[in-house]
Design an enzyme around this catalytic site. Structure first.
Site, PDB file in Angstrom:
ATOM      1  N   ASP A 105     -31.222 114.183   2.912  1.00 52.28           N
ATOM      2  CA  ASP A 105     -32.497 114.375   3.587  1.00 52.28           C
ATOM      3  C   ASP A 105     -32.179 115.238   4.822  1.00 52.28           C
ATOM      4  O   ASP A 105     -31.008 115.371   5.208  1.00 52.28           O
ATOM      5  CB  ASP A 105     -33.029 112.986   3.986  1.00 52.28           C
ATOM      6  CG  ASP A 105     -34.271 113.058   4.826  1.00 52.28           C
ATOM      7  OD1 ASP A 105     -35.226 113.713   4.401  1.00 52.28           O
ATOM      8  OD2 ASP A 105     -34.278 112.458   5.921  1.00 52.28           O
ATOM      9  N   LEU A 106     -33.184 115.840   5.429  1.00 53.57           N
ATOM     10  CA  LEU A 106     -32.892 116.710   6.581  1.00 53.57           C
ATOM     11  C   LEU A 106     -33.176 115.996   7.910  1.00 53.57           C
ATOM     12  O   LEU A 106     -32.244 115.645   8.648  1.00 53.57           O
ATOM     13  CB  LEU A 106     -33.710 118.009   6.462  1.00 53.57           C
ATOM     14  CG  LEU A 106     -33.475 119.040   7.557  1.00 53.57           C
ATOM     15  CD1 LEU A 106     -32.040 119.537   7.568  1.00 53.57           C
ATOM     16  CD2 LEU A 106     -34.425 120.225   7.380  1.00 53.57           C
ATOM     17  N   ASP A 107     -34.469 115.774   8.164  1.00 53.52           N
ATOM     18  CA  ASP A 107     -34.846 115.173   9.450  1.00 53.52           C
ATOM     19  C   ASP A 107     -34.330 113.739   9.547  1.00 53.52           C
ATOM     20  O   ASP A 107     -34.639 112.905   8.700  1.00 53.52           O
ATOM     21  CB  ASP A 107     -36.375 115.195   9.570  1.00 53.52           C
ATOM     22  CG  ASP A 107     -36.862 114.501  10.815  1.00 53.52           C
ATOM     23  OD1 ASP A 107     -36.134 114.477  11.821  1.00 53.52           O
ATOM     24  OD2 ASP A 107     -37.982 113.963  10.794  1.00 53.52           O
ATOM     25  N   THR A 144     -35.114 116.399  14.003  1.00 52.58           N
ATOM     26  CA  THR A 144     -36.304 117.215  14.272  1.00 52.58           C
ATOM     27  C   THR A 144     -37.514 116.352  14.618  1.00 52.58           C
ATOM     28  O   THR A 144     -38.548 116.886  15.020  1.00 52.58           O
ATOM     29  CB  THR A 144     -36.632 118.114  13.055  1.00 52.58           C
ATOM     30  OG1 THR A 144     -36.366 117.384  11.859  1.00 52.58           O
ATOM     31  CG2 THR A 144     -35.800 119.375  13.063  1.00 52.58           C
ATOM     32  N   LYS A 156     -42.303 109.690   9.912  1.00 49.78           N
ATOM     33  CA  LYS A 156     -40.976 110.133   9.451  1.00 49.78           C
ATOM     34  C   LYS A 156     -40.905 110.153   7.926  1.00 49.78           C
ATOM     35  O   LYS A 156     -41.238 109.161   7.277  1.00 49.78           O
ATOM     36  CB  LYS A 156     -39.873 109.237  10.023  1.00 49.78           C
ATOM     37  CG  LYS A 156     -39.646 109.533  11.496  1.00 49.78           C
ATOM     38  CD  LYS A 156     -38.422 108.821  12.038  1.00 49.78           C
ATOM     39  CE  LYS A 156     -38.193 109.200  13.488  1.00 49.78           C
ATOM     40  NZ  LYS A 156     -37.139 108.421  14.113  1.00 49.78           N
ATOM     41  N   GLY A 157     -40.479 111.267   7.388  1.00 57.30           N
ATOM     42  CA  GLY A 157     -40.333 111.406   5.935  1.00 57.30           C
ATOM     43  C   GLY A 157     -41.636 111.632   5.191  1.00 57.30           C
ATOM     44  O   GLY A 157     -41.649 111.793   3.980  1.00 57.30           O
ATOM     45  N   ARG A 213     -46.692 116.813   5.724  1.00 58.83           N
ATOM     46  CA  ARG A 213     -47.471 117.298   6.875  1.00 58.83           C
ATOM     47  C   ARG A 213     -48.926 116.823   6.816  1.00 58.83           C
ATOM     48  O   ARG A 213     -49.457 116.298   7.795  1.00 58.83           O
ATOM     49  CB  ARG A 213     -47.438 118.821   6.913  1.00 58.83           C
ATOM     50  CG  ARG A 213     -47.994 119.399   8.203  1.00 58.83           C
ATOM     51  CD  ARG A 213     -47.946 120.920   8.177  1.00 58.83           C
ATOM     52  NE  ARG A 213     -46.617 121.402   7.781  1.00 58.83           N
ATOM     53  CZ  ARG A 213     -46.370 122.632   7.313  1.00 58.83           C
ATOM     54  NH1 ARG A 213     -47.352 123.493   7.197  1.00 58.83           N
ATOM     55  NH2 ARG A 213     -45.144 122.987   6.976  1.00 58.83           N
ATOM     56  N   SER A 231     -35.577 117.357   1.044  1.00 59.39           N
ATOM     57  CA  SER A 231     -36.399 117.127   2.241  1.00 59.39           C
ATOM     58  C   SER A 231     -37.875 117.346   1.942  1.00 59.39           C
ATOM     59  O   SER A 231     -38.227 118.183   1.121  1.00 59.39           O
ATOM     60  CB  SER A 231     -35.948 118.098   3.342  1.00 59.39           C
ATOM     61  OG  SER A 231     -36.904 118.168   4.383  1.00 59.39           O
ATOM     62  N   ALA A 232     -38.738 116.610   2.658  1.00 54.13           N
ATOM     63  CA  ALA A 232     -40.191 116.796   2.525  1.00 54.13           C
ATOM     64  C   ALA A 232     -40.674 118.000   3.330  1.00 54.13           C
ATOM     65  O   ALA A 232     -41.818 118.434   3.178  1.00 54.13           O
ATOM     66  CB  ALA A 232     -40.895 115.541   3.026  1.00 54.13           C
ATOM     67  N   SER A 233     -39.804 118.552   4.157  1.00 50.29           N
ATOM     68  CA  SER A 233     -40.263 119.587   5.089  1.00 50.29           C
ATOM     69  C   SER A 233     -40.352 120.971   4.462  1.00 50.29           C
ATOM     70  O   SER A 233     -39.421 121.446   3.829  1.00 50.29           O
ATOM     71  CB  SER A 233     -39.320 119.657   6.287  1.00 50.29           C
ATOM     72  OG  SER A 233     -39.713 120.743   7.120  1.00 50.29           O
ATOM     73  N   ASN A 278     -40.477 123.465   6.280  1.00 55.04           N
ATOM     74  CA  ASN A 278     -39.729 124.310   7.224  1.00 55.04           C
ATOM     75  C   ASN A 278     -38.215 124.144   7.084  1.00 55.04           C
ATOM     76  O   ASN A 278     -37.463 124.705   7.888  1.00 55.04           O
ATOM     77  CB  ASN A 278     -40.138 123.964   8.662  1.00 55.04           C
ATOM     78  CG  ASN A 278     -41.590 124.304   8.929  1.00 55.04           C
ATOM     79  OD1 ASN A 278     -41.989 125.472   8.828  1.00 55.04           O
ATOM     80  ND2 ASN A 278     -42.403 123.313   9.231  1.00 55.04           N
ATOM     81  N   LYS A 324     -41.946 111.384  -1.431  1.00 60.43           N
ATOM     82  CA  LYS A 324     -41.143 110.158  -1.477  1.00 60.43           C
ATOM     83  C   LYS A 324     -42.107 108.993  -1.206  1.00 60.43           C
ATOM     84  O   LYS A 324     -42.980 109.164  -0.355  1.00 60.43           O
ATOM     85  CB  LYS A 324     -40.062 110.188  -0.375  1.00 60.43           C
ATOM     86  CG  LYS A 324     -39.075 111.357  -0.509  1.00 60.43           C
ATOM     87  CD  LYS A 324     -38.256 111.525   0.787  1.00 60.43           C
ATOM     88  CE  LYS A 324     -37.419 112.791   0.740  1.00 60.43           C
ATOM     89  NZ  LYS A 324     -36.722 113.096   1.995  1.00 60.43           N
ATOM     90  N   GLU A 356     -30.263 109.017   3.378  1.00 63.55           N
ATOM     91  CA  GLU A 356     -31.657 108.939   3.822  1.00 63.55           C
ATOM     92  C   GLU A 356     -31.836 108.084   5.076  1.00 63.55           C
ATOM     93  O   GLU A 356     -31.135 107.090   5.238  1.00 63.55           O
ATOM     94  CB  GLU A 356     -32.519 108.306   2.725  1.00 63.55           C
ATOM     95  CG  GLU A 356     -33.421 109.249   1.966  1.00 63.55           C
ATOM     96  CD  GLU A 356     -34.532 109.895   2.782  1.00 63.55           C
ATOM     97  OE1 GLU A 356     -34.839 109.439   3.910  1.00 63.55           O
ATOM     98  OE2 GLU A 356     -35.108 110.864   2.304  1.00 63.55           O
ATOM     99  N   ASP A 357     -32.787 108.482   5.923  1.00 63.61           N
ATOM    100  CA  ASP A 357     -33.074 107.686   7.126  1.00 63.61           C
ATOM    101  C   ASP A 357     -34.428 106.981   7.046  1.00 63.61           C
ATOM    102  O   ASP A 357     -34.765 106.201   7.945  1.00 63.61           O
ATOM    103  CB  ASP A 357     -33.066 108.575   8.383  1.00 63.61           C
ATOM    104  CG  ASP A 357     -34.276 109.469   8.442  1.00 63.61           C
ATOM    105  OD1 ASP A 357     -34.571 110.137   7.418  1.00 63.61           O
ATOM    106  OD2 ASP A 357     -34.950 109.501   9.486  1.00 63.61           O
TER     107      ASP A 357
HETATM  108  P1  B16 Z   1     -43.123 120.005   7.671  1.00 64.00           P
HETATM  109  P2  B16 Z   1     -37.478 115.005   5.960  1.00 64.00           P
HETATM  110  C1  B16 Z   1     -39.931 115.361   6.972  1.00 64.00           C
HETATM  111  O1  B16 Z   1     -38.596 115.775   6.849  1.00 64.00           O
HETATM  112  C2  B16 Z   1     -40.148 114.752   8.349  1.00 64.00           C
HETATM  113  O2  B16 Z   1     -39.413 113.556   8.470  1.00 64.00           O
HETATM  114  C3  B16 Z   1     -41.608 114.446   8.524  1.00 64.00           C
HETATM  115  O3  B16 Z   1     -41.824 113.902   9.810  1.00 64.00           O
HETATM  116  C4  B16 Z   1     -42.441 115.717   8.326  1.00 64.00           C
HETATM  117  O4  B16 Z   1     -43.831 115.437   8.452  1.00 64.00           O
HETATM  118  C5  B16 Z   1     -42.145 116.275   6.935  1.00 64.00           C
HETATM  119  O5  B16 Z   1     -40.751 116.533   6.822  1.00 64.00           O
HETATM  120  C6  B16 Z   1     -42.908 117.567   6.658  1.00 64.00           C
HETATM  121  O6  B16 Z   1     -42.463 118.555   7.539  1.00 64.00           O
HETATM  122  O7  B16 Z   1     -44.385 119.871   8.439  1.00 64.00           O
HETATM  123  O8  B16 Z   1     -42.063 120.812   8.384  1.00 64.00           O
HETATM  124  O9  B16 Z   1     -43.364 120.523   6.255  1.00 64.00           O
HETATM  125  O10 B16 Z   1     -37.156 113.724   6.667  1.00 64.00           O
HETATM  126  O11 B16 Z   1     -38.043 114.795   4.560  1.00 64.00           O
HETATM  127  O12 B16 Z   1     -36.344 115.998   5.967  1.00 64.00           O
HETATM  128 MG    MG Z   2     -35.786 111.949   7.111  1.00 58.80          MG
END
Ligand code: B16
Ligand code: MG
Length: 215
Positions: free
Chosen positions: A10-12, A18, A46-47, A50, A115-117, A119, A146, A170-171
């Site tokens: 996982d990233l964040d 982040t 978290k996780g 958006r 990661s869900a992000s 970015n 997730k 994972e966190d």
């Molecule tokens: P974005 P992860 C998640 O990252 C964050 O934990 C979560 O807070 C955020 O809303 C989500 O990514 C989406 O991020 O707006 O940049 O697409 O923990 O899955 O790495």
């Molecule tokens: Mg995370």
């Protein structure tokens, strides 16, 4: 004991923190909308994707708005978030992460991001870690959030590794559940009580070693 062939990160909250930048950006939005948004509220995001994060934030503030307005607010939050992550540097990589990546590479264990992000590619580029990854699965390439295992199963598929030979780091509780739902092993990063469904929990990568992957 299964031979481990890949680690999926996982990233964040695992590779980098982040969450503090998400918090600044969401808080600015809440301030504008006229309600309080605390660090405790931020834990709920978290996780989470958006748009789901925005829904949770609006529930906290008891704000009801149209879908069109939601899209506009999510874009506004993301613009601010991007302006913050553009300033990130490799110094923000969490302790022990890069050394662990190096030892995985040296032992031919593949590395993927799950990661869900949306970015994630930009963040990895800013912290100069992109080159370690054999596969990147992020919010741009998945349909289901997730605890659905899609993000991790795609990672295993891209790597050509059987899910049972993957370990996920994972966190977030939903992330641990996603790994379990995908038939993978999971090492929690953070609080052992919160992540009690993980196979075991580390508080950071300084506690991690190749030997600990054999379980
Ligand atoms: P974005 P992860 C998640 O990252 C964050 O934990 C979560 O807070 C955020 O809303 C989500 O990514 C989406 O991020 O707006 O940049 O697409 O923990 O899955 O790495
Ligand atoms: Mg995370």
């Amino acid at each position: 004991m299964t031979e481990i062939k890949a680690c999926i990160f996982d990233l964040d909250g695992v590779v980098v923190d982040t969450a503090k930048y998400h918090f600044i950006a969401w808080k600015q939005l809440a301030d504008k909308l006229g309600f309080e948004f605390t660090e405790e509220h931020n834990e709920l995001l978290k996780g989470v994707s958006r748009m789901r994060s925005l829904d949770i934030l609006l529930e906290i503030g008891k704000v009801e708005i149209s879908q069109e307005e939601k899209e506009r607010l999510a874009a506004e939050k993301n613009d601010l978030y991007i302006s913050l992550i553009l300033k990130m540097t490799p110094e923000e990589i969490l302790p022990g992460v890069e050394d662990f990546f190096k030892s995985l590479q040296q032992n031919n264990i593949k590395i993927a991001l799950g990661s869900a992000s949306k970015n994630a590619p930009l963040i990895l580029e800013r912290i100069n870690l992109t080159h370690y990854f054999d596969a990147i699965v992020d919010g741009n390439s998945i349909d289901k959030a997730k605890p659905d295992p899609e993000v991790f199963l795609k990672g295993a598929e891209y790597l050509g590794v059987d899910p049972v030979q993957c370990v996920v780091f994972e966190d977030a509780i939903a992330g641990v559940e996603a790994a379990i739902n995908g038939g993978m092993k999971c090492i929690g990063v953070g609080d052992a009580n919160t992540l009690n469904h993980a196979d075991f929990v580390i508080s950071g990568f300084n506690e991690m070693s190749l030997e600990r992957l054999a379980f």
